[in-house]
Scaffold this motif. Structure first.
Motif, PDB file in Angstrom:
ATOM      1  N   ALA A 144       0.828  -1.207   0.000  1.00 40.07           N
ATOM      2  CA  ALA A 144       0.000   0.000   0.000  1.00 40.07           C
ATOM      3  C   ALA A 144       0.863   1.257   0.000  1.00 40.07           C
ATOM      4  O   ALA A 144       0.533   2.244  -0.658  1.00 40.07           O
ATOM      5  CB  ALA A 144      -0.939  -0.005   1.206  1.00 40.07           C
ATOM      6  N   CYS A 145       1.982   1.217   0.721  1.00 40.66           N
ATOM      7  CA  CYS A 145       2.889   2.368   0.739  1.00 40.66           C
ATOM      8  C   CYS A 145       3.573   2.554  -0.612  1.00 40.66           C
ATOM      9  O   CYS A 145       3.725   3.678  -1.090  1.00 40.66           O
ATOM     10  CB  CYS A 145       3.938   2.199   1.835  1.00 40.66           C
ATOM     11  SG  CYS A 145       3.284   2.333   3.507  1.00 40.66           S
ATOM     12  N   LEU A 146       3.987   1.452  -1.216  1.00 42.52           N
ATOM     13  CA  LEU A 146       4.707   1.539  -2.492  1.00 42.52           C
ATOM     14  C   LEU A 146       3.793   1.895  -3.661  1.00 42.52           C
ATOM     15  O   LEU A 146       4.210   2.581  -4.591  1.00 42.52           O
ATOM     16  CB  LEU A 146       5.409   0.210  -2.786  1.00 42.52           C
ATOM     17  CG  LEU A 146       6.569  -0.161  -1.870  1.00 42.52           C
ATOM     18  CD1 LEU A 146       7.079  -1.561  -2.187  1.00 42.52           C
ATOM     19  CD2 LEU A 146       7.702   0.850  -1.998  1.00 42.52           C
ATOM     20  N   LEU A 147       2.556   1.445  -3.620  1.00 40.38           N
ATOM     21  CA  LEU A 147       1.640   1.623  -4.754  1.00 40.38           C
ATOM     22  C   LEU A 147       0.421   2.449  -4.402  1.00 40.38           C
ATOM     23  O   LEU A 147      -0.656   2.261  -4.971  1.00 40.38           O
ATOM     24  CB  LEU A 147       1.195   0.243  -5.265  1.00 40.38           C
ATOM     25  CG  LEU A 147       2.301  -0.707  -5.689  1.00 40.38           C
ATOM     26  CD1 LEU A 147       1.738  -2.082  -5.969  1.00 40.38           C
ATOM     27  CD2 LEU A 147       3.034  -0.167  -6.885  1.00 40.38           C
ATOM     28  N   ARG A 148       0.571   3.380  -3.477  1.00 41.69           N
ATOM     29  CA  ARG A 148      -0.610   4.099  -2.979  1.00 41.69           C
ATOM     30  C   ARG A 148      -1.350   4.864  -4.069  1.00 41.69           C
ATOM     31  O   ARG A 148      -2.564   4.930  -4.058  1.00 41.69           O
ATOM     32  CB  ARG A 148      -0.235   4.998  -1.818  1.00 41.69           C
ATOM     33  CG  ARG A 148       0.316   6.345  -2.151  1.00 41.69           C
ATOM     34  CD  ARG A 148       0.689   7.064  -0.892  1.00 41.69           C
ATOM     35  NE  ARG A 148       1.991   6.589  -0.467  1.00 41.69           N
ATOM     36  CZ  ARG A 148       3.077   7.324  -0.481  1.00 41.69           C
ATOM     37  NH1 ARG A 148       3.006   8.578  -0.804  1.00 41.69           N
ATOM     38  NH2 ARG A 148       4.227   6.834  -0.142  1.00 41.69           N
ATOM     39  N   SER A 149      -0.649   5.418  -5.055  1.00 47.43           N
ATOM     40  CA  SER A 149      -1.371   6.158  -6.101  1.00 47.43           C
ATOM     41  C   SER A 149      -2.161   5.220  -7.005  1.00 47.43           C
ATOM     42  O   SER A 149      -3.226   5.586  -7.505  1.00 47.43           O
ATOM     43  CB  SER A 149      -0.386   6.984  -6.933  1.00 47.43           C
ATOM     44  OG  SER A 149       0.530   6.136  -7.598  1.00 47.43           O
ATOM     45  N   ALA A 150      -1.663   4.010  -7.205  1.00 51.58           N
ATOM     46  CA  ALA A 150      -2.376   3.054  -8.060  1.00 51.58           C
ATOM     47  C   ALA A 150      -3.613   2.493  -7.381  1.00 51.58           C
ATOM     48  O   ALA A 150      -4.553   2.054  -8.065  1.00 51.58           O
ATOM     49  CB  ALA A 150      -1.437   1.919  -8.464  1.00 51.58           C
TER      50      ALA A 150
END
Length: 109
Positions: free
Chosen positions: A53-59
């Motif tokens: 969630a931290c790494l891909l939060r915008s997706a």
């Protein structure tokens, strides 16, 4: 492409990944001495979910409802598989568990 200082052959890459994968069974077996299987798997999946969630939060905001449903269904199946495997580690050795898990390689094709 410029040559890298850390040029590792694919064979050595497979050896390293296999060593990490195999050692995870030993670590799980040792972890079960202090944690229940459900808590251990929940911590693993929870940590992975937070990291992703931290790494891909915008997706995450671009996903559709069908994507969330498919992801939750897939995650539930994988969670159950890991949970059952972890419960099994309480009664069999880590080497037998790793062997049985690795049987998917010849069985899948």
């Amino acid at each position: 492409m410029t040559p890298s200082r850390f040029n590792v052959s694919p064979e050595w890459g497979l050896v390293m990944v296999t060593a990490l994968w195999g050692s995870s069974f030993i670590l799980l077996s040792l972890s079960l001495k202090g944690l229940s299987p459900g808590l251990l798997v929940a911590l693993r999946f929870g940590g992975g979910a937070v990291l992703m969630a931290c790494l891909l939060r915008s997706a995450l905001f671009k996903l559709k409802k069908v994507d969330w449903i498919a992801g939750c269904a897939t995650g539930t199946c994988i969670f159950l598989g890991y949970f059952l495997q972890t419960v099994g580690l309480q009664t069999i050795t880590s080497s037998i568990s790793a062997f049985l898990t690795a049987l998917y390689v010849p069985f899948v094709p």
